[in-house]
Enzyme design. Structure first.
Site, mmCIF file in Angstrom:
data_model
loop_
_atom_site.group_PDB
_atom_site.id
_atom_site.type_symbol
_atom_site.label_atom_id
_atom_site.label_comp_id
_atom_site.label_asym_id
_atom_site.label_seq_id
_atom_site.Cartn_x
_atom_site.Cartn_y
_atom_site.Cartn_z
ATOM 1 N N HIS A 1 5.431 -4.837 8.932
ATOM 2 C CA HIS A 1 5.438 -6.212 9.426
ATOM 3 C C HIS A 1 5.668 -7.208 8.293
ATOM 4 O O HIS A 1 4.762 -7.922 7.868
ATOM 5 C CB HIS A 1 4.126 -6.519 10.152
ATOM 6 C CG HIS A 1 4.065 -5.886 11.510
ATOM 7 N ND1 HIS A 1 2.894 -5.607 12.166
ATOM 8 C CD2 HIS A 1 5.058 -5.485 12.349
ATOM 9 C CE1 HIS A 1 3.152 -5.064 13.344
ATOM 10 N NE2 HIS A 1 4.463 -4.967 13.469
ATOM 11 N N HIS B 1 3.689 2.171 11.835
ATOM 12 C CA HIS B 1 2.527 1.929 12.702
ATOM 13 C C HIS B 1 2.239 3.087 13.649
ATOM 14 O O HIS B 1 1.204 3.117 14.287
ATOM 15 C CB HIS B 1 2.766 0.662 13.540
ATOM 16 C CG HIS B 1 3.241 -0.484 12.717
ATOM 17 N ND1 HIS B 1 4.579 -0.780 12.558
ATOM 18 C CD2 HIS B 1 2.568 -1.358 11.963
ATOM 19 C CE1 HIS B 1 4.695 -1.822 11.751
ATOM 20 N NE2 HIS B 1 3.506 -2.189 11.368
ATOM 21 N N HIS C 1 -1.171 -4.794 19.372
ATOM 22 C CA HIS C 1 -0.647 -4.417 18.056
ATOM 23 C C HIS C 1 0.066 -3.067 18.184
ATOM 24 O O HIS C 1 -0.383 -2.173 18.904
ATOM 25 C CB HIS C 1 -1.793 -4.318 17.047
ATOM 26 C CG HIS C 1 -1.324 -4.170 15.626
ATOM 27 N ND1 HIS C 1 -0.986 -2.946 15.092
ATOM 28 C CD2 HIS C 1 -1.108 -5.076 14.656
ATOM 29 C CE1 HIS C 1 -0.596 -3.121 13.831
ATOM 30 N NE2 HIS C 1 -0.657 -4.413 13.548
ATOM 31 N N THR D 1 -6.196 0.813 11.608
ATOM 32 C CA THR D 1 -6.334 0.949 10.153
ATOM 33 C C THR D 1 -6.359 -0.390 9.417
ATOM 34 O O THR D 1 -6.792 -0.447 8.274
ATOM 35 C CB THR D 1 -5.170 1.765 9.571
ATOM 36 O OG1 THR D 1 -3.959 1.128 9.952
ATOM 37 C CG2 THR D 1 -5.194 3.193 10.038
ATOM 38 N N CYS E 1 -8.934 3.094 5.949
ATOM 39 C CA CYS E 1 -7.790 2.884 5.061
ATOM 40 C C CYS E 1 -8.266 2.213 3.761
ATOM 41 O O CYS E 1 -8.784 1.096 3.794
ATOM 42 C CB CYS E 1 -6.746 2.029 5.753
ATOM 43 S SG CYS E 1 -5.527 1.466 4.569
ATOM 44 N N CYS F 1 0.871 -1.182 0.000
ATOM 45 C CA CYS F 1 0.000 0.000 0.000
ATOM 46 C C CYS F 1 0.911 1.235 0.000
ATOM 47 O O CYS F 1 2.133 1.127 0.141
ATOM 48 C CB CYS F 1 -0.856 -0.004 1.269
ATOM 49 S SG CYS F 1 0.162 0.052 2.761
ATOM 50 N N GLU G 1 0.298 -0.537 16.301
ATOM 51 C CA GLU G 1 -0.495 0.655 15.963
ATOM 52 C C GLU G 1 -1.449 1.024 17.102
ATOM 53 O O GLU G 1 -1.648 2.208 17.411
ATOM 54 C CB GLU G 1 -1.283 0.394 14.674
ATOM 55 C CG GLU G 1 -2.069 1.626 14.239
ATOM 56 C CD GLU G 1 -2.993 1.340 13.064
ATOM 57 O OE1 GLU G 1 -2.609 0.570 12.162
ATOM 58 O OE2 GLU G 1 -4.103 1.896 13.062
ATOM 59 N N SER H 1 -1.067 -8.014 10.722
ATOM 60 C CA SER H 1 -2.487 -8.093 11.067
ATOM 61 C C SER H 1 -3.352 -8.175 9.805
ATOM 62 O O SER H 1 -4.265 -8.998 9.708
ATOM 63 C CB SER H 1 -2.823 -6.856 11.900
ATOM 64 O OG SER H 1 -4.170 -6.756 12.137
ATOM 65 N N SER I 1 1.944 -5.340 3.413
ATOM 66 C CA SER I 1 3.382 -5.180 3.651
ATOM 67 C C SER I 1 4.208 -6.235 2.902
ATOM 68 O O SER I 1 5.414 -6.344 3.131
ATOM 69 C CB SER I 1 3.660 -5.257 5.158
ATOM 70 O OG SER I 1 2.969 -6.342 5.733
#
Ligand code: SF4
Length: 319
Positions: free
Chosen positions: A43, A76, A126, A166, A196, A14, A128, A225, A268
């Site tokens: 990640h 993140h 997580h 997100t 997102c 992304c 984030e 995730s 990712s």
């Protein structure tokens, strides 16, 4: 019988991940190796190993960064306490937080300032989520399921505002948001447009892919995730679904007697790893490879000013 391979669209990187990787590479180029990166920049094991080879040093905490070393904060996002620590230590910091994550931080702070109780929809632990909680100067409660909404210790007329991790899509959060509206009379939240785009697009694409596949292979690391969520969607849709780091993880038994394999990749995971999965399948069976139609993405995020300035200077010197 050839094995039909169908690729999801969109899949893989992304705009936030592309920007974060670009930041590390340009920082090494600009300031020289090593540069220190707090937390895995994104990640994905392959991406992290490649950047390590180029001169990035990944650390868990800022206390592991030597004085004066160039320091990059991961995509993140981080808590305010981490930013404060970097400032106190006078570390030269480049922030690779995805602008869409920063947007969630701003929304959360705005709702808190308006006196609302903040509910963060996300997964405990997580990176984030830890960063978002630490960016809001007010109590934040984390919920990850509609059932947890029932247990929130607030009166029904408490003004509530939710923000979301997100890597959850509109589809993921719909039930939790509905439960909040059912339980509380005054609930505010971001517009659907604010989620997102990459998470939503990859999930929509994998649903379409699962409809035409016998088996689903998702390329992504175990700690990603959004990659895990793509695999879960395949499983929820009733097809065997596997998460792999790359071609080496593919078990030949997965495609025994199978007609069609769908392949996608988390936000990712680089396309080189998708290629490695196709190559592995090609060593097992004759293949046909096709792509599903999907949304085309043209989102780009600008780099931090310090790296943009360098670009301009390099261009000027070359002219
Ligand atoms: Fe940013 Fe979305 Fe990518 Fe996360 S998945 S880095 S929020 S663009």
């Amino acid at each position: 019988m050839p094995l039909h391979v169908i690729l999801a669209n969109p899949r893989g990187f992304c705009a936030g991940v592309t920007r974060a990787i670009d930041i590390v590479e340009r920082a090494i180029d600009r300031f020289g190796a090593p540069v220190y990166v707090r937390h895995e920049i994104v990640h994905n094991r392959f991406v992290v190993d490649q950047l390590r080879d180029k001169g990035a040093v990944f650390v868990d905490e800022l206390s592991d960064v030597p004085a004066g070393a160039t320091t990059i904060l991961s995509a993140h996002g981080v808590a305010k306490a981490v930013q404060k620590e970097a400032k106190e230590r006078n570390l030269p910091v480049i922030d690779a937080t995805c602008p869409l994550v920063t947007k969630v931080h701003i929304q959360g702070r705005r709702y808190a300032k308006a006196g609302r109780q903040i509910v963060l929809i996300g997964h405990a632990g997580h990176a984030e989520v830890i960063g978002t909680i630490g960016q809001i100067d007010a109590p934040v409660v984390l919920v990850s399921s509609a059932d947890e909404v029932a247990a929130l210790p607030f009166e029904p007329d408490t003004p509530i505002a939710y923000v979301t991790q997100t890597t959850l899509s509109v589809d993921d959060t719909r039930g939790i948001i509905a439960a909040l509206h059912e339980r509380f009379s005054d609930v505010a939240g971001p517009d659907v447009d604010d989620i997102c785009y990459a998470t939503q697009n990859r999930q929509t694409a994998v649903r379409k892919l699962a409809e035409v596949s016998d088996v689903l292979i998702v390329v992504g690391s175990r700690n990603s995730s959004n990659s895990n969520r793509l695999r879960e969607i395949g499983a929820e849709m009733g097809i065997r679904s596997y998460l792999v780091d790359g071609g080496d993880d593919v078990d030949p038994a997965w495609v025994d007697g199978v007609d069609t394999v769908g392949i996608t990749a988390g936000a990712s995971a680089p396309d080189a790893l998708v290629e490695s999965v196709i190559a592995k399948l090609g060593r097992l069976r004759d293949l046909t490879v096709s792509q599903l139609e999907g949304v085309s993405e043209n989102v780009e995020f600008s780099l931090p000013p310090i790296l943009r300035r360098h670009d301009t200077a390099v261009r000027a010197a070359a002219e």
